[in-house]
Write a protein that holds these residues in place. Structure first.
Motif, PDB file in Angstrom:
ATOM      1  N   HIS A  17       0.834  -1.209   0.000  1.00 21.02           N
ATOM      2  CA  HIS A  17       0.000   0.000   0.000  1.00 21.02           C
ATOM      3  C   HIS A  17       0.866   1.256   0.000  1.00 21.02           C
ATOM      4  CE1 HIS A  17      -3.721  -2.171   0.398  1.00 21.02           C
ATOM      5  NE2 HIS A  17      -3.342  -2.752   1.520  1.00 21.02           N
ATOM      6  N   ARG A  18       1.957   1.240   0.769  1.00 18.15           N
ATOM      7  CA  ARG A  18       2.830   2.408   0.789  1.00 18.15           C
ATOM      8  C   ARG A  18       3.494   2.611  -0.566  1.00 18.15           C
ATOM      9  NH1 ARG A  18       4.383  -0.072   5.314  1.00 18.15           N
ATOM     10  NH2 ARG A  18       6.468  -0.494   4.521  1.00 18.15           N
ATOM     11  N   VAL A  19       3.918   1.520  -1.196  1.00 13.46           N
ATOM     12  CA  VAL A  19       4.512   1.616  -2.530  1.00 13.46           C
ATOM     13  C   VAL A  19       3.494   2.176  -3.516  1.00 13.46           C
ATOM     14  CG1 VAL A  19       5.442   0.282  -4.459  1.00 13.46           C
ATOM     15  CG2 VAL A  19       6.193  -0.219  -2.132  1.00 13.46           C
ATOM     16  N   LEU A  20       2.238   1.733  -3.389  1.00  9.90           N
ATOM     17  CA  LEU A  20       1.182   2.213  -4.272  1.00  9.90           C
ATOM     18  C   LEU A  20       0.965   3.720  -4.095  1.00  9.90           C
ATOM     19  CD1 LEU A  20      -0.991   1.550  -6.338  1.00  9.90           C
ATOM     20  CD2 LEU A  20      -2.528   0.935  -4.462  1.00  9.90           C
ATOM     21  N   ARG A  21       0.993   4.178  -2.840  1.00  8.56           N
ATOM     22  CA  ARG A  21       0.828   5.609  -2.589  1.00  8.56           C
ATOM     23  C   ARG A  21       1.985   6.408  -3.193  1.00  8.56           C
ATOM     24  NH1 ARG A  21      -2.914   6.915   1.527  1.00  8.56           N
ATOM     25  NH2 ARG A  21      -4.716   5.586   1.083  1.00  8.56           N
ATOM     26  N   GLN A  22       3.189   5.847  -3.146  1.00  5.92           N
ATOM     27  CA  GLN A  22       4.332   6.515  -3.761  1.00  5.92           C
ATOM     28  C   GLN A  22       4.142   6.617  -5.274  1.00  5.92           C
ATOM     29  OE1 GLN A  22       7.533   4.023  -2.374  1.00  5.92           O
ATOM     30  NE2 GLN A  22       7.972   5.316  -0.614  1.00  5.92           N
ATOM     31  N   ARG A  23       3.638   5.538  -5.875  1.00  4.41           N
ATOM     32  CA  ARG A  23       3.396   5.551  -7.316  1.00  4.41           C
ATOM     33  C   ARG A  23       2.302   6.559  -7.678  1.00  4.41           C
ATOM     34  NH1 ARG A  23       2.413  -0.049 -10.017  1.00  4.41           N
ATOM     35  NH2 ARG A  23       2.547   1.334 -11.830  1.00  4.41           N
ATOM     36  N   ILE A  24       1.270   6.651  -6.834  1.00  6.21           N
ATOM     37  CA  ILE A  24       0.198   7.619  -7.078  1.00  6.21           C
ATOM     38  C   ILE A  24       0.750   9.041  -7.068  1.00  6.21           C
ATOM     39  CG2 ILE A  24      -1.874   8.661  -6.065  1.00  6.21           C
ATOM     40  CD1 ILE A  24      -2.725   5.834  -5.244  1.00  6.21           C
ATOM     41  N   ALA A  25       1.612   9.333  -6.087  1.00  4.47           N
ATOM     42  CA  ALA A  25       2.190  10.672  -5.997  1.00  4.47           C
ATOM     43  C   ALA A  25       2.997  11.007  -7.245  1.00  4.47           C
ATOM     44  CB  ALA A  25       3.058  10.774  -4.747  1.00  4.47           C
TER      45      ALA A  25
END
Length: 347
Positions: A17-25
């Motif tokens: 989930h944290r990696v996904l949030r980084q990709r979203i940013a």
């Protein structure tokens, strides 16, 4: 009540989930830049159609990523303790980091040696005295392959009895010196079996050397915070060439700006002084010579967990014992992890 710090297990479970949030940013930045490019073409009386397909694709990708985001995301660890104490961290390596290398030795190890600055003078004096007594001069070069092959400073006129005595004494002084070690070992064959030549996950660098830098930096930062009372450190690395040194500088700059999946960027800014210092073997830097001697037995032990490599018994006692990670003590990171490495540092 103050929130409790996320456990290693919680951080691991929410990693995706944290990696996904980084990709979203990052995707949001891409969309914003493409929208700006489209507006600029319109303002210049140019056809925006050149930009629109790329913008549409980026917007669709952002929508898909946003739809995937969900669930609790454990906050990354943040450094809490401030200290006026300072340390120096020396970083060296053994083996090749290239996954496709044909080199017979199957592991790459990046090792860090942490020394409190208040202990640095005594640390260096003891090592130089050992070299003077055993090798004949304080400025004799100590390089791990020379120890293993009994070449260079350890040729000693091919006097095998003297070689044996000096190498045994080397193990003793490694145990007596005041330092804390952290090693990251990449088992190339096992990595290829699990991940091929791909990256372990999207939060990590694709470059094998930079991946180990990433892991080592995390553990050194946590050790400084939890085992050294919040001490701040300067970093000294063995130079590998202008391009290679620049890549490492870039990776540390990225850690200062973005952090990792586990540590917030402020953690690195708090624990490390900005900028790296690079030295060569000809500079006779005590800490780098010790880091060089630490790396090989750690790599050998990972390649054969049942073995007892030369100097391992002395080095393992210097590995940082803090338990801030999911699988092991702070002092030893094995990539990829396997059940056979459980408690490796105890034997």
């Amino acid at each position: 009540m103050a929130p409790t710090e996320s456990s290693p297990e919680d951080l691991e479970n929410s990693r995706d989930h944290r990696v996904l949030r980084q990709r979203i940013a990052l995707q949001q930045v891409l969309v914003a830049n493409l929208r700006l490019a489209k507006r600029s073409r319109i303002d210049l009386a140019l056809d925006p159609a050149l930009i629109e397909p790329a913008l549409k694709q980026a917007e669709d990708e952002l929508s898909n990523l946003t739809a995937q985001a969900g669930g609790r995301i454990e906050p990354r660890k943040k450094a809490k303790v401030d200290s006026i104490e300072t340390c120096t961290v020396y970083i060296d390596e053994c083996g090749t980091h290239s996954l496709m290398a044909k080199e017979e030795f199957g592991a790459f190890c990046l090792a860090g040696v942490i020394v409190r600055d208040k202990d640095l003078e005594a640390f260096e004096a003891k090592w130089k005295h050992w070299k003077l007594e055993n090798l004949g001069a304080e400025l004799r070069k100590v390089h791990e392959p020379d120890v293993r092959r009994r070449t260079g400073s350890f040729w000693l006129g091919k006097d095998t009895a003297r070689q044996d005595k000096v190498i045994a004494s080397l193990s003793e002084v490694l145990g007596e010196l005041d330092y804390t070690a952290i090693a990251c070992v990449l088992h190339r064959e096992k990595y290829l079996e699990q991940y091929g030549d791909d990256v372990m996950d999207a939060s990590l660098p694709r470059h094998g050397y930079l991946m180990t830098v990433h892991f080592l930096a995390e553990r050194v930062a946590m050790a400084l915070q939890h085992q050294f009372g919040g001490a701040k450190a300067r970093l000294i690395l063995e130079s590998r060439g202008p391009k290679e040194d620049a890549l490492i500088q870039y990776e540390f700059a990225r850690l200062f700006l973005d952090g990792t999946a586990y540590l917030a960027p402020g953690y690195f800014r708090r624990q490390f002084f900005p900028g790296l210092e690079f030295k060569s073997k000809d500079d006779h830097v005590t800490g780098l010579e010790i880091a060089d001697l630490v790396a090989r037995p750690c790599a050998d032990k990972v390649l054969d967990p049942r073995s007892d490599p030369a100097r391992w018994q002395d080095v393992r006692k210097k590995l940082c014992q803090g338990q801030g990670t999911k699988h092991s003590i702070l002092g030893l990171k094995v990539v990829p992890w396997a059940a056979e490495y459980a408690d490796l540092w105890k034997s």
